[in-house]
Design a protein around this motif. Structure first.
Motif, mmCIF file in Angstrom:
data_model
loop_
_atom_site.group_PDB
_atom_site.id
_atom_site.type_symbol
_atom_site.label_atom_id
_atom_site.label_comp_id
_atom_site.label_asym_id
_atom_site.label_seq_id
_atom_site.Cartn_x
_atom_site.Cartn_y
_atom_site.Cartn_z
ATOM 1 N N ASP A 64 0.795 -1.219 0.000
ATOM 2 C CA ASP A 64 0.000 0.000 0.000
ATOM 3 C C ASP A 64 0.829 1.272 0.000
ATOM 4 N N GLY A 65 1.950 1.295 0.738
ATOM 5 C CA GLY A 65 2.801 2.478 0.775
ATOM 6 C C GLY A 65 3.419 2.788 -0.569
ATOM 7 N N GLU A 66 3.929 1.769 -1.229
ATOM 8 C CA GLU A 66 4.565 1.939 -2.537
ATOM 9 C C GLU A 66 3.540 2.364 -3.579
ATOM 10 N N ILE A 67 2.339 1.804 -3.505
ATOM 11 C CA ILE A 67 1.294 2.130 -4.469
ATOM 12 C C ILE A 67 0.874 3.580 -4.343
ATOM 13 N N ARG A 68 0.711 4.066 -3.128
ATOM 14 C CA ARG A 68 0.239 5.432 -2.908
ATOM 15 C C ARG A 68 1.190 6.482 -3.466
ATOM 16 N N LYS A 69 2.463 6.155 -3.552
ATOM 17 C CA LYS A 69 3.432 7.100 -4.103
ATOM 18 C C LYS A 69 3.145 7.414 -5.566
ATOM 19 N N ALA A 88 -2.462 20.905 -10.114
ATOM 20 C CA ALA A 88 -1.031 21.189 -9.978
ATOM 21 C C ALA A 88 -0.469 20.523 -8.722
ATOM 22 N N ARG A 89 -1.212 20.583 -7.640
ATOM 23 C CA ARG A 89 -0.784 19.937 -6.385
ATOM 24 C C ARG A 89 -0.563 18.446 -6.608
ATOM 25 N N VAL A 90 -1.524 17.814 -7.288
ATOM 26 C CA VAL A 90 -1.435 16.378 -7.537
ATOM 27 C C VAL A 90 -0.250 16.041 -8.447
ATOM 28 N N LEU A 91 0.068 16.948 -9.372
ATOM 29 C CA LEU A 91 1.137 16.686 -10.333
ATOM 30 C C LEU A 91 2.542 16.821 -9.750
ATOM 31 N N MET A 92 2.670 17.451 -8.596
ATOM 32 C CA MET A 92 3.998 17.734 -8.045
ATOM 33 C C MET A 92 4.922 16.514 -8.006
ATOM 34 N N PRO A 93 4.485 15.373 -7.457
ATOM 35 C CA PRO A 93 5.386 14.209 -7.439
ATOM 36 C C PRO A 93 5.359 13.384 -8.729
ATOM 37 N N ASP A 94 4.661 13.894 -9.759
ATOM 38 C CA ASP A 94 4.578 13.249 -11.066
ATOM 39 C C ASP A 94 4.041 11.825 -10.965
ATOM 40 N N PRO A 95 2.805 11.657 -10.471
ATOM 41 C CA PRO A 95 2.236 10.311 -10.322
ATOM 42 C C PRO A 95 1.934 9.679 -11.668
ATOM 43 N N SER A 96 1.986 8.360 -11.709
ATOM 44 C CA SER A 96 1.691 7.646 -12.949
ATOM 45 C C SER A 96 0.190 7.391 -13.102
ATOM 46 N N ILE A 97 -0.564 7.549 -11.998
ATOM 47 C CA ILE A 97 -2.008 7.337 -12.010
ATOM 48 C C ILE A 97 -2.683 8.543 -11.363
ATOM 49 N N ILE A 98 -3.740 9.054 -11.989
ATOM 50 C CA ILE A 98 -4.496 10.178 -11.426
ATOM 51 C C ILE A 98 -5.980 9.827 -11.423
ATOM 52 N N TYR A 99 -6.629 10.089 -10.288
ATOM 53 C CA TYR A 99 -8.071 9.924 -10.159
ATOM 54 C C TYR A 99 -8.706 11.293 -9.976
ATOM 55 N N LEU A 100 -9.786 11.545 -10.715
ATOM 56 C CA LEU A 100 -10.494 12.822 -10.624
ATOM 57 C C LEU A 100 -11.963 12.561 -10.293
ATOM 58 N N ASP A 101 -12.413 13.114 -9.177
ATOM 59 C CA ASP A 101 -13.783 12.907 -8.727
ATOM 60 C C ASP A 101 -14.607 14.163 -9.002
ATOM 61 N N GLU A 102 -15.421 14.128 -10.037
ATOM 62 C CA GLU A 102 -16.298 15.232 -10.445
ATOM 63 C C GLU A 102 -15.546 16.570 -10.574
ATOM 64 N N PRO A 103 -14.512 16.626 -11.406
ATOM 65 C CA PRO A 103 -13.719 17.857 -11.495
ATOM 66 C C PRO A 103 -14.457 19.037 -12.109
ATOM 67 N N TYR A 104 -15.548 18.794 -12.842
ATOM 68 C CA TYR A 104 -16.271 19.892 -13.501
ATOM 69 C C TYR A 104 -17.338 20.530 -12.612
ATOM 70 N N THR A 105 -17.549 19.984 -11.426
ATOM 71 C CA THR A 105 -18.600 20.498 -10.556
ATOM 72 C C THR A 105 -18.362 21.970 -10.198
ATOM 73 N N GLY A 106 -19.385 22.792 -10.423
ATOM 74 C CA GLY A 106 -19.316 24.199 -10.030
ATOM 75 C C GLY A 106 -18.562 25.101 -10.986
ATOM 76 N N LEU A 107 -18.138 24.586 -12.141
ATOM 77 C CA LEU A 107 -17.372 25.395 -13.087
ATOM 78 C C LEU A 107 -18.292 26.019 -14.133
ATOM 79 N N ASP A 108 -18.020 27.283 -14.480
ATOM 80 C CA ASP A 108 -18.753 27.902 -15.574
ATOM 81 C C ASP A 108 -18.173 27.420 -16.907
ATOM 82 N N GLN A 109 -18.742 27.863 -17.988
ATOM 83 C CA GLN A 109 -18.348 27.378 -19.320
ATOM 84 C C GLN A 109 -16.872 27.650 -19.609
ATOM 85 N N HIS A 110 -16.410 28.861 -19.283
ATOM 86 C CA HIS A 110 -15.016 29.220 -19.547
ATOM 87 C C HIS A 110 -14.071 28.352 -18.727
#
Length: 238
Positions: free
Chosen positions: A72-77, A145-167
């Motif tokens: 689990d520790g190695e995976i979370r990295k 950007a925060r998530v990208l700092m350690p350059d992960p090979s896997i990224i999960y996004l939970d409803e990233p468009y919520t509350g965003l206007d068209q622009h």
């Protein structure tokens, strides 16, 4: 074939409530899977299990060939999660936030890495402004950007468009398209069918704790997908 994410009959129950029921997923490196489904379908529970934040009641989950139970520790990295909580400090600037997380993860060449990820999400001009002055869309981009700092090979996004206007949604779409480059593997939960289909390589529909439909985007009739989605949700399963 080796899969970055390999789930076999994963279930999760909370007392008498079944959040997931025998979910099996095999996701190749470099894939971008968009998962659609109604509220209560178990989508966030699935991401929490894949992030090793919640243990499944039954089933086997392997990330990069490693069992969640054993490594689990190695995976979370190698995993980054963008959730409803930004995990940003409002009184700090983007630079200071990213510096904090960079030191936490022992990111090398920290100053350059901060500059690179802030540029990647289009916030260089606001690098030294307090985060409390940011819009919802800017906060979401800084969370990435925060998530990208350690350059992960896997990224999960939970409803990233919520509350965003068209622009803001269009800005986020461009960032997500850029994230697909290389071998990074991404899973995104979203209710926004139009935006999800724009960026994914694979699509899935989750209903009542099960994956009811999954296909490569090239094989999906986009014009009819919305009706397929509502039919699937109405049936509850295939």
């Amino acid at each position: 074939m080796d899969y970055v994410i390999d789930c076999e009959k994963v279930s999760k129950s909370y007392g008498n409530i079944s959040a997931l029921r025998d979910v099996s997923l095999k996701i190749e490196k470099g894939s971008f899977l968009a998962i659609f489904g109604p509220n209560g379908a178990g989508k966030t529970t699935l991401l929490k299990i894949l992030s090793n934040l919640v243990k499944p009641t039954s089933g086997v989950v392997k990330i990069n060939g490693m069992s969640l139970h054993d490594e689990d520790g190695e995976i979370r990295k190698n995993i980054g999660v963008v959730s409803h909580n930004s995990f940003l400090y409002n009184n700090l600037t983007p630079y200071e936030n990213l510096e904090f997380y960079g030191k936490m993860y022992d990111v090398p060449n920290l100053e350059k890495r901060i500059a690179d990820v802030i540029d990647e999400v289009g916030l260089t001009a606001r690098m030294h402004d307090p985060v409390r002055t940011f819009s919802r869309g800017m906060m979401q981009r800084l969370s990435i950007a925060r998530v990208l700092m350690p350059d992960p090979s896997i990224i999960y996004l939970d409803e990233p468009y919520t509350g965003l206007d068209q622009h803001a949604a269009m800005k986020l779409r461009d960032i997500l398209k850029n994230l697909k480059k290389g071998d990074r593997t991404i899973i995104m939960i979203t209710h926004n069918i139009e935006r999800g289909l724009e960026v994914c390589t694979h699509v899935a529909i989750q209903v009542m704790g099960k994956i009811a439909y999954m296909e490569e985007i090239e094989k999906v009739d986009r014009d009819n997908f919305e009706s397929k989605y509502f039919n699937t949700v109405g049936e509850g399963h295939y």
